[in-house]
Design an enzyme around this catalytic site. Structure first.
Site, PDB file in Angstrom:
ATOM      1  N   ARG A 104       0.850  -1.191   0.000  1.00  0.00           N
ATOM      2  CA  ARG A 104       0.000   0.000   0.000  1.00  0.00           C
ATOM      3  C   ARG A 104       0.894   1.252   0.000  1.00  0.00           C
ATOM      4  O   ARG A 104       0.699   2.160  -0.808  1.00  0.00           O
ATOM      5  CB  ARG A 104      -0.890  -0.048   1.256  1.00  0.00           C
ATOM      6  N   ASP A 285      -9.123  -1.393 -20.734  1.00  0.00           N
ATOM      7  CA  ASP A 285     -10.045  -0.853 -19.743  1.00  0.00           C
ATOM      8  C   ASP A 285     -11.467  -1.286 -20.129  1.00  0.00           C
ATOM      9  O   ASP A 285     -11.871  -1.127 -21.286  1.00  0.00           O
ATOM     10  CB  ASP A 285      -9.902   0.688 -19.773  1.00  0.00           C
TER      11      ASP A 285
HETATM   12  C1  LIG Z   1      -3.747  -5.743  -4.499  1.00  0.00           C
HETATM   13  C2  LIG Z   1      -2.524  -6.309  -3.822  1.00  0.00           C
HETATM   14  C3  LIG Z   1      -1.278  -5.734  -4.518  1.00  0.00           C
HETATM   15  C4  LIG Z   1      -2.525  -5.891  -2.372  1.00  0.00           C
HETATM   16  O1  LIG Z   1      -1.490  -6.573  -1.700  1.00  0.00           O
HETATM   17  P1  LIG Z   1      -1.451  -6.705  -0.110  1.00  0.00           P
HETATM   18  O2  LIG Z   1      -0.357  -7.616   0.253  1.00  0.00           O
HETATM   19  O3  LIG Z   1      -2.814  -7.036   0.373  1.00  0.00           O
HETATM   20  O4  LIG Z   1      -1.138  -5.198   0.252  1.00  0.00           O
HETATM   21  P2  LIG Z   1      -0.480  -4.558   1.518  1.00  0.00           P
HETATM   22  O5  LIG Z   1       0.950  -4.935   1.645  1.00  0.00           O
HETATM   23  O6  LIG Z   1      -0.746  -3.125   1.391  1.00  0.00           O
HETATM   24  O7  LIG Z   1      -1.301  -5.173   2.677  1.00  0.00           O
HETATM   25  C5  LIG Z   1      -2.609  -4.712   2.963  1.00  0.00           C
HETATM   26  C6  LIG Z   1      -2.888  -4.994   4.416  1.00  0.00           C
HETATM   27  O8  LIG Z   1      -2.880  -6.375   4.699  1.00  0.00           O
HETATM   28  C7  LIG Z   1      -1.904  -6.667   5.697  1.00  0.00           C
HETATM   29  N1  LIG Z   1      -1.252  -7.908   5.288  1.00  0.00           N
HETATM   30  C8  LIG Z   1      -0.248  -8.016   4.372  1.00  0.00           C
HETATM   31  N2  LIG Z   1       0.081  -9.321   4.251  1.00  0.00           N
HETATM   32  C9  LIG Z   1      -0.739 -10.016   5.074  1.00  0.00           C
HETATM   33  C10 LIG Z   1      -0.894 -11.394   5.377  1.00  0.00           C
HETATM   34  N3  LIG Z   1      -0.119 -12.333   4.798  1.00  0.00           N
HETATM   35  N4  LIG Z   1      -1.855 -11.760   6.249  1.00  0.00           N
HETATM   36  C11 LIG Z   1      -2.632 -10.844   6.832  1.00  0.00           C
HETATM   37  N5  LIG Z   1      -2.531  -9.535   6.610  1.00  0.00           N
HETATM   38  C12 LIG Z   1      -1.593  -9.122   5.739  1.00  0.00           C
HETATM   39  C13 LIG Z   1      -0.963  -5.512   5.663  1.00  0.00           C
HETATM   40  O9  LIG Z   1      -0.342  -5.321   6.919  1.00  0.00           O
HETATM   41  C14 LIG Z   1      -1.878  -4.374   5.306  1.00  0.00           C
HETATM   42  O10 LIG Z   1      -2.566  -3.938   6.438  1.00  0.00           O
HETATM   43  P3  LIG Z   1      -2.930  -2.386   6.599  1.00  0.00           P
HETATM   44  O11 LIG Z   1      -3.807  -2.033   5.410  1.00  0.00           O
HETATM   45  O12 LIG Z   1      -3.652  -2.333   7.879  1.00  0.00           O
HETATM   46  O13 LIG Z   1      -1.635  -1.654   6.578  1.00  0.00           O
HETATM   47  C15 LIG Z   1      -2.507  -7.866  -3.878  1.00  0.00           C
HETATM   48  O14 LIG Z   1      -3.656  -8.365  -3.270  1.00  0.00           O
HETATM   49  C16 LIG Z   1      -2.422  -8.441  -5.265  1.00  0.00           C
HETATM   50  O15 LIG Z   1      -1.329  -8.607  -5.800  1.00  0.00           O
HETATM   51  N6  LIG Z   1      -3.580  -8.800  -5.877  1.00  0.00           N
HETATM   52  C17 LIG Z   1      -3.649  -9.417  -7.190  1.00  0.00           C
HETATM   53  C18 LIG Z   1      -3.727  -8.403  -8.315  1.00  0.00           C
HETATM   54  C19 LIG Z   1      -4.846  -7.388  -8.134  1.00  0.00           C
HETATM   55  O16 LIG Z   1      -5.975  -7.715  -7.876  1.00  0.00           O
HETATM   56  N7  LIG Z   1      -4.497  -6.122  -8.349  1.00  0.00           N
HETATM   57  C20 LIG Z   1      -5.430  -5.029  -8.240  1.00  0.00           C
HETATM   58  C21 LIG Z   1      -5.449  -4.226  -9.497  1.00  0.00           C
HETATM   59  S1  LIG Z   1      -6.750  -3.014  -9.485  1.00  0.00           S
END
Ligand SMILES: CC(C)(COP(=O)(O)OP(=O)(O)OC[C@H]1O[C@@H](n2cnc3c(N)ncnc32)[C@H](O)[C@@H]1OP(=O)(O)O)[C@@H](O)C(=O)NCCC(=O)NCCS
Length: 430
Positions: A104, A285
């Protein structure tokens, strides 16, 4: 704002990362929005693509793809006005990071970095839509030069009278100027997917794929911080969830800190306006795909915005019972002086072909195991070293839990991005 400075403040302390910031050449393209009249107008749209890829322990861990469009309204007038449109196209992770990275914060910092760039940095060496070969100097070799003439030109270059003045810049490229602080639109379509940039990465059990609801909140929190920190106070911020009523949409806006959020979008204000003249055509898109379908069905000029959003929600990609949304920001950034990206921050590809070739090293691997993530890293590193004599930027994280850099409450203070071009190039690790 330097890329390494910004990233090290949010990456975990003591851990080493490398970032690839690849930028395509700027090219003139069709206007993002169809013109209502066929009469010639002298506006110009310039498109540039950014790809950020983060590596850790020689493995690909995160990618973000962003398009920047500069739309100049009156090219022949002395004050070139226009707008900057930032389309956030894809964000993805591989799940191969060996330490906890807050994606994030990484995403937020990268978007803020893009916002800190002077739009003029995209307008220096613009590839025109069409080359006018007739106007190109006869001493330059182009696609239209015959082999005999090309050999003659090459032979003449050995003559003592030949002046090797660099003519190609002005002959082959266009250049424009605009106001530094153009009105900026940030557009984004949120839709969860198992993977966007990293094939097979969803098969990696360590990858965290969040659902549509969490993804929307994730993006809202990023853009909410950006609105508070980087934009002026009267900036528009809009959220639309096709198929959802305004009351349900407002529920997502309950926790935002920026006061200007409203239900809606930034593409036209009147429901009865014709959609095709207000909805931009971004690459890959769903809105653009639907607009193209309307053109094929010969309904483009008859579909008003109201019908467009209703019909859009019935399309397959919106019907999968996942939350998808359209987010838009429109306003002026609170930037004192915008910066030209320092050379150490960016790998400027020489052509679209080179940009796509380097991108393919990243997006062409299989990420179900760490081997693909490593292979992608090695290919990018070796290409840059052998073909361009360049290296990716190394960043050593400085963020410790409790650091202010990641604290949402501390960020409600509007900050001013200042440019500083005096940073020495960081010595890269051997
Ligand atoms: C969208 C994406 C990049 C987000 O990744 P993410 O790991 O969830 O992102 P973050 O590192 O910001 O983590 C988000 C939250 O989850 C928490 N978190 C991260 N890894 C975690 C885990 N393994 N278990 C529990 N919580 C976790 C983080 O601490 C963070 O908490 P906060 O918001 O309170 O700070 C990821 O889900 C992804 O690659 N998705 C697939 C592609 C996609 O859908 N992309 C979107 C395009 S629009």
């Amino acid at each position: 704002m330097f890329l390494n400075e910004a990233l090290k403040s949010i990456l975990p302390e003591g851990k080493e990362f490398e970032i690839l910031h690849l930028r395509s050449p700027s090219i003139e393209c069709h206007p993002l929005i169809a013109k209502q009249t066929s009469s010639s107008d002298d506006s110009v749209t310039v498109k540039t693509q950014h790809l950020f890829v983060l590596f850790h322990n020689e493995k690909t861990i995160f990618g973000l793809e962003i398009y920047v469009y500069i739309n100049l309204k009156a090219v022949n007038s002395s004050t070139q006005d226009g707008e900057r449109v930032i389309f956030i196209s894809k964000a993805d992770t591989t799940g191969h990071a060996d330490c906890k990275v807050n994606y994030r914060s990484v995403t937020k910092v990268l978007i803020e970095y893009i916002l800190s760039l002077d739009p003029n940095s995209y307008l220096q060496k613009v590839i025109p839509k069409r080359f006018d070969y007739g106007k190109i100097d006869g001493t330059l070799i182009t696609k239209k030069t015959s082999s005999i003439k090309a050999l003659r030109i090459l032979a003449n270059r050995n003559l003592p009278s030949y002046s090797a003045e660099p003519k190609s810049q002005t002959q082959f490229y266009n250049s424009y100027r605009c106001r530094a602080n153009l009105e900026t639109k940030v557009c984004l379509f949120t839709r969860p997917a198992p993977q966007y940039l990293f094939p097979e990465s969803s098969k990696n059990p360590n990858k965290r794929v969040i659902d549509g609801d969490r993804l929307l909140r994730w993006w809202l929190s990023i853009l909410d911080d950006i609105l508070l920190e980087t934009f002026q106070e009267d900036t528009k911020a809009r959220l639309r969830i096709p198929g959802e009523n305004p009351t349900s949409i407002r529920r997502y806006l309950k926790d935002v800190k920026y006061g200007g959020w409203e239900v809606g979008d930034i593409f036209g204000t009147k429901h009865k306006d014709t959609a095709i003249y207000h909805i931009p055509l971004f690459p890959d898109d769903p809105k653009a795909r639907f607009l193209r379908q309307l053109v094929e069905e010969n309904r483009a000029r008859k579909t008003i915005l109201e019908t467009f959003w209703i019909e859009l929600q019935n399309r397959q990609e919106f019907k999968l019972s996942v939350t998808v949304s359209v987010i838009g920001i429109q306003g002026l950034t609170a930037v004192k002086s915008l910066q030209r990206p320092p050379p150490c921050d960016v790998i400027l590809s020489s052509s679209r072909k080179e940009f796509n070739a380097i991108k393919r090293y990243v997006t062409g691997e299989n990420y179900d195991t760490a081997a693909g993530a490593r292979e992608a890293y090695l290919n990018v590193r070796d290409y840059l070293s052998v073909r361009r004599n360049q290296k990716m930027m190394t960043i050593v994280g400085q963020f410790t839990t409790g650091c202010k850099a990641n604290d949402r409450d501390s960020s409600s203070q509007r900050t001013v991005i200042t440019a500083n071009t005096l940073q020495p190039r960081k010595k890269l690790k051997k």
